[in-house]
Design a protein around this motif. Structure first.
Motif, PDB file in Angstrom:
ATOM      1  N   THR A  97       0.841  -1.198   0.000  1.00 45.45           N
ATOM      2  CA  THR A  97       0.000   0.000   0.000  1.00 45.45           C
ATOM      3  C   THR A  97       0.880   1.253   0.000  1.00 45.45           C
ATOM      4  OG1 THR A  97      -0.070  -0.086   2.397  1.00 45.45           O
ATOM      5  CG2 THR A  97      -1.897  -1.137   1.212  1.00 45.45           C
ATOM      6  N   GLY A 130      -8.673   1.508   9.696  1.00 45.89           N
ATOM      7  CA  GLY A 130      -7.913   0.494   8.965  1.00 45.89           C
ATOM      8  C   GLY A 130      -6.455   0.865   8.796  1.00 45.89           C
ATOM      9  N   GLU A 179      -9.810  -0.496  14.172  1.00 40.57           N
ATOM     10  CA  GLU A 179      -9.165  -1.689  13.610  1.00 40.57           C
ATOM     11  C   GLU A 179      -9.802  -2.915  14.234  1.00 40.57           C
ATOM     12  OE1 GLU A 179      -6.351  -2.369  11.260  1.00 40.57           O
ATOM     13  OE2 GLU A 179      -7.661  -4.086  11.580  1.00 40.57           O
ATOM     14  N   SER A 211      -7.297   5.433   4.398  1.00 40.17           N
ATOM     15  CA  SER A 211      -6.484   5.189   3.210  1.00 40.17           C
ATOM     16  C   SER A 211      -6.544   3.703   2.895  1.00 40.17           C
ATOM     17  CB  SER A 211      -5.044   5.638   3.494  1.00 40.17           C
ATOM     18  OG  SER A 211      -4.217   5.454   2.376  1.00 40.17           O
TER      19      SER A 211
HETATM   20  N1  SAH Z   1      -4.443   1.775   5.530  1.00 36.93           N
HETATM   21  C1  SAH Z   1      -3.471   0.701   5.550  1.00 36.93           C
HETATM   22  C2  SAH Z   1      -4.106  -0.705   5.512  1.00 36.93           C
HETATM   23  C3  SAH Z   1      -5.063  -0.992   4.409  1.00 36.93           C
HETATM   24  S1  SAH Z   1      -5.669  -2.669   4.457  1.00 36.93           S
HETATM   25  C4  SAH Z   1      -2.460   0.883   4.447  1.00 36.93           C
HETATM   26  O1  SAH Z   1      -2.746   1.615   3.503  1.00 36.93           O
HETATM   27  O2  SAH Z   1      -1.385   0.275   4.523  1.00 36.93           O
HETATM   28  C5  SAH Z   1      -7.235  -2.507   5.278  1.00 36.93           C
HETATM   29  C6  SAH Z   1      -7.169  -2.235   6.762  1.00 36.93           C
HETATM   30  O3  SAH Z   1      -8.512  -2.131   7.250  1.00 36.93           O
HETATM   31  C7  SAH Z   1      -6.528  -3.311   7.627  1.00 36.93           C
HETATM   32  O4  SAH Z   1      -5.895  -2.682   8.716  1.00 36.93           O
HETATM   33  C8  SAH Z   1      -7.738  -4.138   8.087  1.00 36.93           C
HETATM   34  O5  SAH Z   1      -7.499  -4.933   9.207  1.00 36.93           O
HETATM   35  C9  SAH Z   1      -8.736  -3.042   8.324  1.00 36.93           C
HETATM   36  N2  SAH Z   1     -10.151  -3.446   8.254  1.00 36.93           N
HETATM   37  C10 SAH Z   1     -10.743  -4.183   7.299  1.00 36.93           C
HETATM   38  N3  SAH Z   1     -12.076  -4.276   7.509  1.00 36.93           N
HETATM   39  C11 SAH Z   1     -12.324  -3.550   8.627  1.00 36.93           C
HETATM   40  C12 SAH Z   1     -13.515  -3.235   9.365  1.00 36.93           C
HETATM   41  N4  SAH Z   1     -14.708  -3.682   8.973  1.00 36.93           N
HETATM   42  N5  SAH Z   1     -13.398  -2.453  10.455  1.00 36.93           N
HETATM   43  C13 SAH Z   1     -12.191  -1.964  10.842  1.00 36.93           C
HETATM   44  N6  SAH Z   1     -11.042  -2.224  10.187  1.00 36.93           N
HETATM   45  C14 SAH Z   1     -11.106  -3.016   9.102  1.00 36.93           C
END
Ligand code: SAH
Length: 347
Positions: free
Chosen positions: A51, A86, A117, A154
């Motif tokens: 990412t 996330g 998270e 993001s």
């Molecule tokens: N923003 C980070 C990670 C993106 S991946 C980057 O750009 O590197 C998606 C992220 O969202 C992960 O941390 C995952 O565990 C979290 N996530 C996914 N579904 C979610 C939900 N329903 N509620 C909270 N977090 C969630």
């Protein structure tokens, strides 16, 4: 991979289909992704995908600087909640905070940091990265403290579950998953709740932004969404990625990352209905160039060893290049009604 303490997504989904019949796509995606993220660190070369914040520290730094400017433009309220939804490994918010500490100690002092998270594995990585800096972790927006909210999402909304609905003659049908012997296969079922429109609909992302925008509109603050997406009308953008390659979304639920492009038109509309002012979506490349990604990268490169400098330059090009992440990825800002145009969004 997989973790013995986590329910196996494949078995859970198969059992529910055996009990209740075909499973709606959004339920399948929610169960698969919950298991996927709960059990691993998916980021980086050795993982499944990379990412933006993992490629250059400048990404989180520029977002931190953006938050500072927007906070000042609103009269520097205190205290404020600085939150990310996330956060993955916590890299973006760590880079943002390092810059905020240096550039704006007053904002740093006003902020309490909250992370939304659901994954226990990623919460542990975030805690290791950010130490005592995190005031609390949350399952959802609902439990964030009241007051001004500065919120980053993001590549978060693309992980939320989508429905795919269409008309068949007089009836509405939607995509679902069935079991054929021991394999998952696509099927169609009558649409359960009357959908608002045909095509791919991310009800979870729309509900999420409506809630966040409602808070920003009523208590000041800002929401910055960065994600890959389109301007509405898509029918099927679902993709599964494993080991940096596209795979069949049905092949191994819980073992591959499922995502769908964000419908920015629907998100902007949901935020406006919630009473907020909306800026964008604009291409990520334009946004990051306007915030000074090339200049910030040049400064970082001056003090970096040559190999690191080459990596930073390559990452900046990748984030801005229209053929890489510059055009498909977009930025959307949600602010209180009447707010002035935030940095990066001026025409
Ligand atoms: N923003 C980070 C990670 C993106 S991946 C980057 O750009 O590197 C998606 C992220 O969202 C992960 O941390 C995952 O565990 C979290 N996530 C996914 N579904 C979610 C939900 N329903 N509620 C909270 N977090 C969630």
């Amino acid at each position: 991979m997989g973790d013995r303490n986590q329910p196996n997504a494949r078995a859970v989904i198969a059992a529910e289909i055996a009990r209740r019949g075909p499973m709606r796509l959004d339920r399948f995606m929610a169960l698969a992704n919950a298991a996927y993220y709960a059990t691993r660190d998916p980021f980086g070369r050795a993982g499944d995908f990379i990412t933006a914040p993992e490629t250059t520290q400048a990404y989180g730094e520029l977002i931190g600087a953006w938050m500072v400017e927007v906070w000042r433009a609103q009269g520097a309220p205190a205290p404020v909640v600085l939150a990310e939804a996330g956060p993955g490994r916590g890299t973006l918010i760590a880079d943002a905070l390092r810059l905020i500490d240096r550039l704006a100690p007053d904002f740093a002092a006003a902020c309490s940091v909250h992370l939304i998270e659901t994954s226990p594995t990623l919460r542990a990585l975030q805690a290791a990265r950010l130490g005592g800096r995190v005031a609390a972790w949350h399952e959802s927006l609902a439990s964030l403290p009241a007051g001004p909210l500065f919120l980053i999402a993001s590549e978060f909304l693309d992980a939320l579950p989508v429905r795919q609905v269409r008309r068949r003659g007089e009836a509405w049908v939607e995509r679902a998953v069935a079991l054929a012997e021991d394999r998952f296969v696509w099927t169609e079922i009558p649409a359960e709740a009357p959908p608002r429109r045909a095509g791919e609909v991310n009800e979870a992302a729309e509900a999420w932004i409506a809630e966040a925008a409602g808070r920003v509109a009523h208590a000041t603050g800002a929401l910055l969404v960065l994600d890959y997406g389109h301007g509405g009308g898509a029918e099927d953008t679902l993709q599964a990625v494993q080991g940096h390659r596209p795979v069949d979304p049905l092949a191994a639920p819980g073992e591959a990352d499922l995502s769908a492009q964000v419908d920015f038109a629907a998100l902007a509309q949901a935020a406006r209905v919630a009473g907020a002012a909306v800026f964008g979506p604009i291409p990520q490349g334009d946004f990051l160039r306007a915030l000074g990604l090339p200049e910030r990268t040049a400064i970082l490169c001056r003090h970096a060893p040559p190999a690191t400098a080459r990596q930073l330059q390559a990452a900046a090009r990748r984030l801005i290049d229209p053929d890489a992440m510059g055009l498909l990825f977009k930025a959307l800002a949600v602010l209180p009604p009447g707010a002035s145009t935030p940095p990066g969004f001026a025409p």
